[in-house]
Design a protein around this motif. Structure first.
Motif, PDB file in Angstrom:
ATOM      1  N   PRO A   1      29.961  17.708  28.397  1.00  0.00           N
ATOM      2  CA  PRO A   1      31.152  17.823  27.200  1.00  0.00           C
ATOM      3  C   PRO A   1      31.792  19.103  27.703  1.00  0.00           C
ATOM      4  CG  PRO A   1      29.212  17.217  26.030  1.00  0.00           C
ATOM      5  CD  PRO A   1      28.648  17.401  27.429  1.00  0.00           C
ATOM      6  N   GLU A   2      31.175  20.213  28.182  1.00  0.00           N
ATOM      7  CA  GLU A   2      32.020  21.260  28.312  1.00  0.00           C
ATOM      8  C   GLU A   2      32.587  21.157  29.796  1.00  0.00           C
ATOM      9  OE1 GLU A   2      33.259  25.428  28.101  1.00  0.00           O
ATOM     10  OE2 GLU A   2      32.661  23.931  26.662  1.00  0.00           O
ATOM     11  N   GLN A   3      32.294  20.644  30.654  1.00  0.00           N
ATOM     12  CA  GLN A   3      32.821  20.068  31.854  1.00  0.00           C
ATOM     13  C   GLN A   3      34.129  19.441  31.760  1.00  0.00           C
ATOM     14  OE1 GLN A   3      30.371  18.489  35.151  1.00  0.00           O
ATOM     15  NE2 GLN A   3      28.541  19.694  34.224  1.00  0.00           N
ATOM     16  N   GLU A   4      33.868  18.359  30.760  1.00  0.00           N
ATOM     17  CA  GLU A   4      35.156  17.589  30.524  1.00  0.00           C
ATOM     18  C   GLU A   4      36.517  18.326  29.887  1.00  0.00           C
ATOM     19  OE1 GLU A   4      33.142  14.348  27.938  1.00  0.00           O
ATOM     20  OE2 GLU A   4      33.895  13.057  29.651  1.00  0.00           O
ATOM     21  N   ARG A   5      35.792  19.120  28.970  1.00  0.00           N
ATOM     22  CA  ARG A   5      36.913  20.067  28.033  1.00  0.00           C
ATOM     23  C   ARG A   5      37.521  20.758  29.205  1.00  0.00           C
ATOM     24  NH1 ARG A   5      37.780  24.861  26.258  1.00  0.00           N
ATOM     25  NH2 ARG A   5      35.901  25.777  27.016  1.00  0.00           N
TER      26      ARG A   5
END
Length: 65
Positions: free
Chosen positions: A29-33
Motif C-alpha cells: 500500500p505504501e508503494q502504491e501511495r
C-alpha cells in the motif's frame, strides 16, 4: 563495502558488495501511495512546462512587436 570506499566513486562493485547493501521493502500500500504521488508530480510538471511555454511565447511576442 565501506572498507573499499575512498571517496565518491566505486571502481568496482562485486556481487558480494551488492549483497551487503540493504534495500528497503515498503509494504505494497505504501508503494502504491508513493507511485500515485510520483504520477501526480509528473502531471504537475507537465502543467508547469505548458504554462512556462505560454509565458515565453507571450514575452517573445511582446519583444518582437
Amino acid at each position: 563495502m565501506k572498507a573499499r570506499i575512498y571517496g565518491g566513486v566505486i571502481d568496482e562493485l562485486t556481487p558480494e558488495d551488492a549483497g551487503s547493501v540493504l534495500i528497503p521493502d515498503a509494504p505494497f500500500p505504501e508503494q502504491e501511495r508513493i507511485g500515485r504521488l510520483i504520477v501526480r508530480v509528473y502531471e504537475l510538471r507537465d502543467e508547469v512546462n505548458a504554462v512556462e511555454d505560454q509565458a515565453i511565447a507571450q514575452l517573445e511576442a511582446i519583444i518582437s512587436s
